[in-house]
Design an enzyme around this catalytic site. Sequence first.
Site, mmCIF file in Angstrom:
data_model
loop_
_atom_site.group_PDB
_atom_site.id
_atom_site.type_symbol
_atom_site.label_atom_id
_atom_site.label_comp_id
_atom_site.label_asym_id
_atom_site.label_seq_id
_atom_site.Cartn_x
_atom_site.Cartn_y
_atom_site.Cartn_z
ATOM 1 N N GLU A 135 39.619 -24.116 -42.816
ATOM 2 C CA GLU A 135 40.662 -25.015 -42.307
ATOM 3 C C GLU A 135 42.018 -24.714 -42.940
ATOM 4 O O GLU A 135 42.088 -24.593 -44.164
ATOM 5 C CB GLU A 135 40.267 -26.478 -42.585
ATOM 6 C CG GLU A 135 41.119 -27.462 -41.835
ATOM 7 C CD GLU A 135 40.587 -28.888 -41.953
ATOM 8 O OE1 GLU A 135 40.590 -29.612 -40.949
ATOM 9 O OE2 GLU A 135 40.167 -29.276 -43.061
ATOM 10 N N GLY A 273 38.422 -30.846 -51.717
ATOM 11 C CA GLY A 273 37.328 -31.701 -52.156
ATOM 12 C C GLY A 273 36.061 -31.326 -51.425
ATOM 13 O O GLY A 273 34.997 -31.176 -52.032
ATOM 14 N N GLU A 308 32.981 -36.852 -45.277
ATOM 15 C CA GLU A 308 32.619 -35.649 -44.515
ATOM 16 C C GLU A 308 31.609 -35.977 -43.429
ATOM 17 O O GLU A 308 31.645 -35.391 -42.337
ATOM 18 C CB GLU A 308 32.060 -34.571 -45.450
ATOM 19 C CG GLU A 308 32.994 -34.159 -46.578
ATOM 20 C CD GLU A 308 34.387 -33.788 -46.097
ATOM 21 O OE1 GLU A 308 34.513 -33.159 -45.034
ATOM 22 O OE2 GLU A 308 35.362 -34.129 -46.792
#
Length: 859
Positions: A135, A273, A308
Amino acid sequence: MPGENLTRDEARERAALLSVDGYDVSLDLRSAIGEDSGPGPRTFRSVTTLRFRCAEPGASSFADLIAPSVTAVSLNGRDLDPGEVFDGSRILLEDLAAENELVVDAQCAYSRTGEGLHRFVDPEDGEVYLYTQYEPADSRRVFANFEQPDLKAPFRFEVRAPEGWTVWSNGAGELADGVWRFAETKPISTYITCVVAGPYHYVTDSYERELPDGTRLRIPLGAMCRKGLAPYFDADDVFLVTKQGLDFFHEHFDYPYPFGKYDQAFVPEYNLGAMENPGMVTFREEFIFRGKVTQASYEGRANVILHEMAHMWFGDLVTMEWWDDLWLKESFADFMGAFSLVGATRFTDGWITFANRRKAWAYRADQLPSTHPITADIRDLQDAKLNFDGITYAKGASVLKQLVAYVGQDAFLEGARRYFKRHAYGNTKLGDLLSVLEETSGRDMAAWSRSWLETAGVNSLTPQVLLGADGRVEELAVVQEAAESHPELRPHRVAVGLYRRTAEGTLERYARAEADVDGARTVVAELAGTEAPELVLVNDDDLTYCKIRFDETSLAMLRDHLGALTDPLARALCWSALWNMTRDALLPARDFIGLVLRFAGRESDIGVLQMLHAWAESALVHYVAPGRRETGGALLAEGARRELEKATPGSEQQLAWARFLARVASAPGDLQLLQELLSGTVTIEGLEVDQELRWAFLEPLAAHGVADEKALAEELARDDTASGKRHQVRCLAARPSAAVKAQCWAQVVESDALSNALVEATISGFVQASQRELLAPYASKYFAVIERVWSERSIQIGMDVVRGLFPSLQDSVGTVEAADAWLAAHGGAAPALRRLVLEARDDLARALRGQACDGEKGA
């Protein structure tokens, strides 16, 4: 052709022209082990077969690929000359047919910056570990593709790996004839495809649930980490939170988890993270705790696991068309992380952490000159990279919390359910979500969106209390203000709480009213006639996103009795408001430090306590007047020692105060105590000085010249691991020597030999608040090199260097002027680079205003 950047206009043009039917990607990763072959980057073979349609036969377009070399390119059976069609980041595709097949055979490079396919060699045992991180646009470093979120497609991966390795991807995999082959994915975006490979320690479990139609859903679960971290890996707790989250989201979303298995990999040298790759989520391995940590760390990990997981629906199943609407996944995942944390796990106080920690990030970002609406104007990929920020995550989540209060939880969740079913495996924009929420709530979402999603800035809400002759409230109003740069006044659904002291001395809420605050002044009629309050909290229960202000009576009460507030969320909100006042130069920094010294020892919420420690240190470093720093530091260290001695042996508070003491220690006596705790000649009952705490004590000792290179080498021998190496690098960089600083600067700025994790560690050690004079020569050097660094290094390393080395410790008007001069002279620099400099300059100007406030006579 342009370089590695991709503009929104180009992406829209390509999406209008092309649609993708599928990818077959074959990677040969056997080159990951063994000696380096030469001076160039270590490479692997990547062969991509890409099937796609073109709406205008005969038209031209391009595919994306960043690779050292391309061996062969074939389009519809026609061999193309790689030297002619490949420019290092794009493959030119001319004379397209209605249906096309592109085959690209390339040599792609392993990454050392955490972008693309990252290769890590464990210094402990020499094992090699690989993982991907894409990403927003780094899958093109691993295989040829159309690198934009709205060109979704099914993917089939196959991987050849060294013998003895295991390989994972988004789908379930099998090893046959030396090749790992993975099940075809559902249609997903390029940036959430994933490969993890190596001798990982792998633990399995499973999740089962009966669906409303009576069928049984079974999801295989897996969790993995490096072998060296296996002794510390509490996979049982990871699986517990995972199952609780899957239960929660199935219950509320009414859409079964759509991606088969659910693996979670904790990987080394990770920039983020975590990342929501469907079926194969990746996390930074620091979530595996090598030493004792507080419950705040376990809560933080659980929140990220759930964040997530929420992405499996918000982001993976339904994806934004372009990065303008990044909030459609990140804001929702951030909100859902806290929402499910409180609703499904043992961390029932998660909204306190949200109010205190996440919103602090949002408030800071929303007052920078680079602030932007939650729905942002993302012109290109560099813009996109920088918009993974406090606005998109934490402000967006805060606004969604306000939205739930505005439309009601049932309407909000029903809107989400319709959104998933209507847009499954597709791409959406702002209006697609607003339309379903309008259906379910009956509210005018366009007006709400204009106020909350399409404007920037944070409002301040201040109470006004008028008492009658009888001493009771005659009128209580809420005054709303906005910054001149962003004058929008918004509709807020708020709870106003009134507090008074009890006979026992506690500060308790005795009245509460919810109201719609709109415009410059709103009267809360329901509170008229109540007993006069000693504290008015205008955003009680934290329903809206705003800066809380206090009337004079309330502020005086907090100065004397903040610790008497019994409700932990109300206390956290007051602390956050006082910190915002400090940053806004409305409260002298030494007053904030005084409040921390007086009341933090009573704080029951460990996450709030640790946040107070971080804020107090920041106040000392940036907002205290220079002439008061030495005194302020001594007071903080003295307070930390006092609370450390008072804390219950073995408690989280004891550990938090020990770590805080290490952060603020500078006097010989404090440094001596740290040395004695390290050597064991002094012990504190209940305080276990484990390996992680040893490194925490060693950094201030190194920074003040007490621990030398030999001592740090001896410590690395005790902890000869990847984690130990990062700690040692940081401590070595912290030493107060001009030669050390010069070496660190050269390693980070003039060389790209260090991995991303070691760049981060070096910068962290280099910048020491106690070494302002030693770092002064690097202020001018910084402005001389950053444009070159930005152009030569990957965007992640460029961001680390530009943010991390900005001379914020040279806190003078001269540094602000130097930043202004650079901005004026580099109007043509990359907008993302200018944004980073502008943000750092604004932080510094804010610090100077805070220092002036703190230095005012009688302040």
